[in-house]
Enzyme design. Structure first.
Site, PDB file in Angstrom:
ATOM      1  N   TYR A 182     -26.379 -35.090  -9.204  1.00 14.81           N
ATOM      2  CA  TYR A 182     -25.374 -34.637  -8.240  1.00 14.81           C
ATOM      3  C   TYR A 182     -25.545 -35.311  -6.876  1.00 14.81           C
ATOM      4  O   TYR A 182     -24.627 -35.330  -6.066  1.00 14.81           O
ATOM      5  CB  TYR A 182     -25.417 -33.119  -8.058  1.00 14.81           C
ATOM      6  CG  TYR A 182     -24.959 -32.333  -9.279  1.00 14.81           C
ATOM      7  CD1 TYR A 182     -24.421 -32.978 -10.383  1.00 14.81           C
ATOM      8  CD2 TYR A 182     -25.063 -30.952  -9.323  1.00 14.81           C
ATOM      9  CE1 TYR A 182     -24.010 -32.276 -11.497  1.00 14.81           C
ATOM     10  CE2 TYR A 182     -24.643 -30.234 -10.437  1.00 14.81           C
ATOM     11  CZ  TYR A 182     -24.126 -30.904 -11.520  1.00 14.81           C
ATOM     12  OH  TYR A 182     -23.722 -30.207 -12.621  1.00 14.81           O
ATOM     13  N   ASP A 204     -29.981 -30.302 -25.581  1.00 15.66           N
ATOM     14  CA  ASP A 204     -29.026 -29.895 -26.626  1.00 15.66           C
ATOM     15  C   ASP A 204     -29.626 -28.785 -27.475  1.00 15.66           C
ATOM     16  O   ASP A 204     -28.969 -27.783 -27.788  1.00 15.66           O
ATOM     17  CB  ASP A 204     -28.602 -31.098 -27.479  1.00 15.66           C
ATOM     18  CG  ASP A 204     -29.760 -32.019 -27.840  1.00 15.66           C
ATOM     19  OD1 ASP A 204     -30.833 -31.905 -27.216  1.00 15.66           O
ATOM     20  OD2 ASP A 204     -29.600 -32.847 -28.752  1.00 15.66           O
ATOM     21  N   ASP A 242     -27.450 -26.385 -14.159  1.00  9.80           N
ATOM     22  CA  ASP A 242     -26.123 -25.879 -13.821  1.00  9.80           C
ATOM     23  C   ASP A 242     -25.484 -25.278 -15.074  1.00  9.80           C
ATOM     24  O   ASP A 242     -24.956 -24.159 -15.067  1.00  9.80           O
ATOM     25  CB  ASP A 242     -25.284 -27.065 -13.309  1.00  9.80           C
ATOM     26  CG  ASP A 242     -23.990 -26.640 -12.662  1.00  9.80           C
ATOM     27  OD1 ASP A 242     -23.731 -25.429 -12.592  1.00  9.80           O
ATOM     28  OD2 ASP A 242     -23.216 -27.520 -12.233  1.00  9.80           O
ATOM     29  N   ASP A 251     -25.475 -20.915 -16.392  1.00  2.83           N
ATOM     30  CA  ASP A 251     -24.219 -20.207 -16.674  1.00  2.83           C
ATOM     31  C   ASP A 251     -24.189 -19.721 -18.123  1.00  2.83           C
ATOM     32  O   ASP A 251     -23.690 -18.625 -18.414  1.00  2.83           O
ATOM     33  CB  ASP A 251     -23.010 -21.101 -16.402  1.00  2.83           C
ATOM     34  CG  ASP A 251     -22.556 -20.994 -14.947  1.00  2.83           C
ATOM     35  OD1 ASP A 251     -23.264 -20.333 -14.166  1.00  2.83           O
ATOM     36  OD2 ASP A 251     -21.505 -21.558 -14.608  1.00  2.83           O
TER      37      ASP A 251
END
Ligand code: NAD
Length: 361
Positions: free
Chosen positions: A143, A226, A250, A254
């Site tokens: 990011y 994964d 991130d 969530d």
């Protein structure tokens, strides 16, 4: 001896002031019971700061935050400020706060509250007993990596690219936070990367493995991202503490949050080194229910508990709050967002009063 703490409170916008008021009442009871003294200093951030000062993060607010022992934030944002230019938007205030305090570690617990198990999208036998913490690196990785951009190549095609980069010291400092959190929790740390494909992840894995020598009591494991995503859905109870980079964190934080099924229950923390931590609910300012006494204050109250545990090193006081939340839910009280059949619907203020009674037992 009474321990004294200076706290900066940022109620922000929307339901922020309502839920913050409940958290402050809870902290006042905690102070008496655990012989603590809290000095509360209110400051402006987000839309309310824009209205008063023209800026989403006034210098005075950042200064106050830096001078405190911890910062408790509610939520920012709302329709009223949605169309302002980016540098004047409420979210810019939040980003400024995180970078101004150099908060590089984001802690997102996902704990299944037994009384709300039906809210989870997963089956009871899979989700029961889940209590995990995702520690996400917050200020590095893809990011923020340079170079980045979109350019037109010699073949006339546009290409977009970003750089996923971590320095050894960046990995070391987030891993250290994660090892220490694992030590305060169940003693297990799972580091998540993509070391089978990415060089940056190989460095990540090497550094975490090296640092593990300093924490012989912690059981360290590694998973590719994964597989981690799959395991979080298939068998989430295996996890205690997870540490990962900005991008993977991130997504996984969530994913972990949705396992619990209710946004009004989720606290979070952002920590740095030698700076006050920032503690806030995961949810936003819920402008659709602001001022209606319908907000669930529990994520805010649990954020105050995280502040006590991870910001002020008062684990007993934190546990006392968590137990009170548990007891109120056990007694059948619910705000609208977590309401189910045969439970008693209460508003934000009534939930606050029930918590106070539970804390005083
Ligand atoms: P939101 O989290 O505010 O609301 C999503 C839904 O969940 C709404 O229906 C809301 O009523 C409900 N909800 C959220 N928290 C609740 C609570 N404590 N009790 C009961 N119900 C609750 O997300 P959104 O609607 O996407 O965003 C609203 C505003 O909040 C926007 O301006 C957004 O930018 C801002 N926001 C701020 C933060 C933050 O302060 N950290 C985070 C996310 C969104």
């Amino acid at each position: 001896m009474t321990q004294n703490y200076r706290l900066t409170l940022l109620p922000g916008d929307g339901i922020g002031p309502e839920i913050m008021s409940v958290a402050v009442d809870v902290l006042k009871v905690i102070a008496k019971r655990f012989d603590l003294e809290f000095e509360f200093h209110y400051a402006l951030v987000g839309g309310s700061a824009i209205d008063e000062t023209g800026e989403p993060l006034p210098q005075e607010t950042l200064k106050q935050c830096k001078e405190s022992d911890a910062v408790l934030l509610a939520a920012i944002g709302g329709y009223k400020w949605d169309n302002l230019p980016r540098h004047q938007r409420p979210e810019t205030g939040l980003l400024g706060l995180r970078s101004g305090l150099q908060l590089f570690a984001n802690l997102r617990p996902a704990t299944i509250v037994p009384q709300l198990i039906e809210a989870s999208p997963l089956k009871r036998e899979i989700i029961e007993g889940v209590d995990l913490m995702v520690v996400r690196e917050l200020t590095g990785g893809i990011y923020f990596g340079e170079p980045k951009g979109i350019f037109t190549d010699t073949d006339g095609h546009q290409r977009g690219f970003n750089t996923m980069v971590y320095a050894d010291w960046e990995v070391d400092r987030i891993a250290k936070v994660a090892f220490e959190i694992a030590a305060k929790r169940g003693g297990k740390l799972c580091s998540v990367d993509k070391a089978n494909v990415l060089d940056v992840s190989q460095l990540w894995r090497d550094r975490v493995t090296l640092l593990a020598n300093d924490y012989p009591e912690i059981e360290l494991s590694h998973l590719y991202v994964d597989n981690a995503a799959m395991q979080l859905v298939r068998s989430p109870r295996q996890f205690d503490t997870i540490v990962t980079g900005n991008l993977f964190g991130d997504i996984l934080s969530d994913l972990a949050a949705v396992l619990t099924g209710s946004i009004g229950m989720l606290p979070s923390a952002s920590l740095g080194q030698g700076v006050p931590g920032l503690f806030e609910p995961v949810h936003g300012s819920a402008p659709d229910i602001a001022g209606m006494d319908k907000a669930n204050p529990l994520a805010q109250v649990l954020s105050a508990a995280m502040m006590l545990r991870y910001g002020l090193d008062q684990p007993q006081a934190a546990s006392h709050i968590e137990q009170a939340v548990h007891n109120v839910l056990e007694a059948g009280y619910r705000t609208g967002d977590i309401m189910s059949r045969e439970m008693t619907l209460v508003g934000c203020q009534a939930m606050g009063k029930l918590l106070i009674t539970a804390l005083e037992v």
